[in-house]
Structures are given as structure tokens and as C-alpha cells.
Design an enzyme around this catalytic site. Structure first.
Site, short mmCIF file in Angstrom:
data_model
loop_
_atom_site.label_atom_id
_atom_site.label_comp_id
_atom_site.label_asym_id
_atom_site.label_seq_id
_atom_site.Cartn_x
_atom_site.Cartn_y
_atom_site.Cartn_z
N ARG A 67 5.24 -34.99 -91.24
CA ARG A 67 3.88 -35.56 -91.14
C ARG A 67 2.90 -34.58 -90.51
O ARG A 67 1.71 -34.58 -90.82
CB ARG A 67 3.96 -36.86 -90.31
CG ARG A 67 2.71 -37.73 -90.39
CD ARG A 67 3.05 -39.17 -90.07
NE ARG A 67 3.60 -39.33 -88.76
CZ ARG A 67 2.90 -39.67 -87.68
NH1 ARG A 67 1.60 -39.87 -87.76
NH2 ARG A 67 3.49 -39.81 -86.52
N HIS A 71 -1.05 -33.84 -91.51
CA HIS A 71 -2.16 -33.96 -90.56
C HIS A 71 -2.88 -32.64 -90.37
O HIS A 71 -4.08 -32.61 -90.12
CB HIS A 71 -1.65 -34.50 -89.22
CG HIS A 71 -1.36 -35.96 -89.24
ND1 HIS A 71 -1.81 -36.83 -88.27
CD2 HIS A 71 -0.68 -36.73 -90.12
CE1 HIS A 71 -1.41 -38.07 -88.55
NE2 HIS A 71 -0.71 -38.02 -89.67
N ASN A 98 -3.52 -38.65 -84.15
CA ASN A 98 -2.51 -37.61 -83.92
C ASN A 98 -1.64 -37.85 -82.69
O ASN A 98 -0.72 -37.07 -82.43
CB ASN A 98 -3.18 -36.24 -83.81
CG ASN A 98 -3.66 -35.72 -85.15
OD1 ASN A 98 -3.06 -36.01 -86.19
ND2 ASN A 98 -4.75 -34.95 -85.15
N HIS A 199 7.23 -41.15 -96.74
CA HIS A 199 7.54 -42.24 -95.82
C HIS A 199 9.00 -42.69 -95.93
O HIS A 199 9.41 -43.60 -95.24
CB HIS A 199 6.61 -43.44 -96.06
CG HIS A 199 5.25 -43.23 -95.52
ND1 HIS A 199 4.21 -44.13 -95.71
CD2 HIS A 199 4.71 -42.23 -94.78
CE1 HIS A 199 3.11 -43.67 -95.13
NE2 HIS A 199 3.39 -42.52 -94.56
N ASP A 258 15.19 -40.00 -99.72
CA ASP A 258 15.63 -40.53 -101.01
C ASP A 258 14.49 -41.32 -101.65
O ASP A 258 13.36 -41.28 -101.16
CB ASP A 258 16.89 -41.41 -100.83
CG ASP A 258 16.69 -42.51 -99.80
OD1 ASP A 258 15.53 -42.96 -99.60
OD2 ASP A 258 17.69 -42.95 -99.19
#
Length: 330
Positions: A67, A71, A98, A199, A258
Site C-alpha cells: 500500500r 500512497h 497515511n 486488497h 490470490d
């Protein structure tokens, strides 16, 4: 007169967005696979070795480190600006979106190893990009060739991630906002739905989706687009006003890269509103279905979209600098 002022305001906003888009579309120039081949031939192996060590003992850092690249790239381009400290807490990393980022110490650890082998050569922006790829691989995800050659920016502002037009994407964004913010950075709707698949690893604080469970429209109700059985399960984990508990973005396999994230979203079990929003567009919904089939191209597509994202707003050539320490400008 008021209408004229409003029109001028809209016009100026459009021009500002257009200007940013033009800037971001000159991306990727100067980047190439194997940029350090001659100057620091073992650079990528050094990064990979450190990440292997980290993932062996702290696999939960895979999501935050992936992530971090998002960002970084979405604000000022992929220039390492999210890494910069500020004694007055006025840099990007202190902005609310953040505050949940973790793993800055891992980036520092990688940088230290690279400085020992090849002082002053490998940028922090490239380290963030390489680490994102390597944590994906270490969680059984795809490998892709990372373009390198980025240089580090010197500016990092608290106000940038929270800018309503050009800032980071909120977890409560609808599909229109998601598509606009990706397009602003030269990314396609396909990039949006593919990168959302990131995610599949990681966690989210209960506060990010609490309203969907307890007060969706301000009347003490739940989000009608979410599977009620999933809501009941989440309520056992997340009580109202819970500021500390974390929930898995992809329950059951949050440490494994996955395609199960897409299966959950199609079953109305996307944890965040921005996940659920992917069902509200013909193109993104079609990809959700395709990604859950035997003909899924998700792994290949993820690498392509990560390369696309890694080209946003890069500094190359004589622009920026190569930081000695990732948390402060030289």
C-alpha cells in the site's frame, strides 16, 4: 454575477486538474528495467533478500508495504515523498490517510543494505517500487519486471493527501470518484479494478467501515449493499467506536496473494465501500466475474497495472536527488 463566479471557479478547477494530468502523462520517461545493472548489479537481489527475511518473521507487513507504493505514487508521483519526516509533522506521512501505513523501518533497512553495497546510487522511490513487488512475490503473488531509474523528491506536504480533488482515495469513495481519481493519474478503469485486487493481502481498521455496520445513512442502519450475514460476523469483531481493532480485507487468506478478494466482492462481502463500488460499473463488474473464473488473468494484469502506476509523476535524469537516508532530503 454569482453564476459567473461559480463558472469561473469550475473553469479554474478544471484547468488545475488538466495541468496535473498533463504533468502526470509525461510519466515513465527515463525508467527502464535493469536501470542499475551496471552501477549496482546486485541491487534487486539485495532488496529481495531483505524482504525474504522480513516476511519470514513479519508477514503482516506485506499489505502495508504494498500500500505504501500506492500512497507514494498517487501523491506527487512515485518520488518517495511519503517517506519524508517532518519535525513539525507537516509532511505526507502525518496526514490522516497515511497514519495507518507501516513498514517505514523496513524501507530504511533496505536502504541501509543498498548504501553499504552501492552508496548514493539507488533511490528511495525505486526501493518502494521494488519492495512492493517483492512482498507480492513472498505472499505467493505474481512476479513482474520493475522499471527503475526514479529519483527522490524533496517536497512532502501534509495538505496533499487530503486535497479533495487531487488527494488520496477515500475508503468510502463511490465508483465515479474512483474512476475520476485514477483517470487523473493516467490510469484506466481496468487499472482501478486490477489494483483494487491488492486488497487480497492486508488489514483495515474497524473505523474504515464502521458506518456500514451501525449507521450507514445516519439512522442507525446498516449498508443494504452488504451481505447481512457478513455484517453480523463483522459486528462480533468491531464494536461501535472501536479505534484499534483490525479486520482482514480478505478473510481466510489475508496473508496470501490470490483472487479470493474478487470472489468476496461478487458475494457482496467487500469490506470497504470502495470495494463494494466495483459492482456498480459494467467494466469493473465484468472484471470481477472474469477474475473468479478459470480464465482469470489477474496475476498477469496486476503486474501490468503496477508498472503503469509506477510511472506516475516520476523524477528522472537530473531531477530530484538520490537521498542518503529515505526519511530526509539530503
Amino acid at each position: 454575477m454569482t453564476t459567473s463566479k461559480n463558472s469561473f471557479g469550475v473553469f479554474m478547477l478544471q484547468m488545475m486538474v488538466l495541468s496535473l494530468l498533463i504533468t502526470l502523462q509525461a510519466e515513465g520517461q527515463g525508467l527502464k528495467v535493469g536501470f542499475y545493472e551496471k552501477t549496482c548489479p546486485h541491487a534487486e537481489k539485495i532488496v529481495s533478500d531483505v524482504i525474504k527475511e522480513v516476511m519470514a518473521v513479519a508477514p503482516s507487513l506485506s499489505g502495508p508495504l504494498l500500500r505504501m507504493h500506492f500512497h507514494d505514487c498517487f501523491i506527487r508521483g512515485c518520488d518517495g515523498s511519503v517517506l519524508l519526516d517532518s519535525p513539525t509533522r507537516q509532511s505526507e506521512k502525518y496526514a490522516p490517510p497515511n497514519l495507518s501505513l507501516r513498514g517505514f523501518n523496513i524501507i530504511d533497512r533496505v536502504k541501509l543494505a543498498l548504501e553499504k553495497a552501492c552508496p548514493g546510487l539507488v533511490s528511495c522511490a525505486d526501493i518502494v517500487a521494488l519492495v512492493a513487488r517483492d512482498v507480492t512475490v513472498e505472499t505467493k503473488g505474481p512476479f513482474w519486471e520493475v522499471e527503475t531509474g526514479r529519483r527522490d523528491g524533496k517536497v512532502s506536504l501534509f495538505s496533499d493527501p487530503i486535497n479533495p480533488v487531487t488527494g488520496l482515495i477515500s475508503f468510502a469513495s463511490n465508483i465515479t470518484t474512483l474512476k475520476q481519481k485514477f483517470a487523473l493519474r493516467g490510469l484506466s478503469t481496468k487499472d482501478l479494478v486490477v489494483l483494487s485486487g491488492g486488497h487480497t493481502i492486508g488489514m483495515s481498521h474497524c473505523t474504515s467501515f464502521e458506518s456500514r455496520l451501525y449507521n450507514f445513512t445516519g439512522k442507525g442502519d446498516t449498508d443494504p449493499t452488504m451481505d447481512p450475514n457478513y455484517i453480523a460476523r463483522l459486528k462480533l469483531k468491531c464494536k461501535p467506536n472501536d479505534q484499534t481493532t483490525l479486520a482482514e480485507l480478505d478473510p481466510g487468506s489475508f496473508k496470501t496473494f490470490d483472487d479470493s478478494y474478487y470472489k468476496l466482492v461478487t458475494k457482496r462481502r467487500g469490506l470497504l465501500e470502495s470495494d463494494a463500488a466495483l459492482l456498480n460499473d459494467r467494466e469493473t463488474k465484468a472484471y470481477l466475474v472474469q477474475a473468479t473464473s478459470h480464465g482469470s488473468t489477474f496475476f498477469k494484469d496486476f503486474g501490468v497495472s503496477m508498472v503503469n502506476m509506477g510511472r506516475i509523476g516520476v523524477l528522472t535524469g537530473s531531477q530530484g536527488e538520490i537521498r542518503k537516508v529515505c526519511s530526509k532530503a539530503n
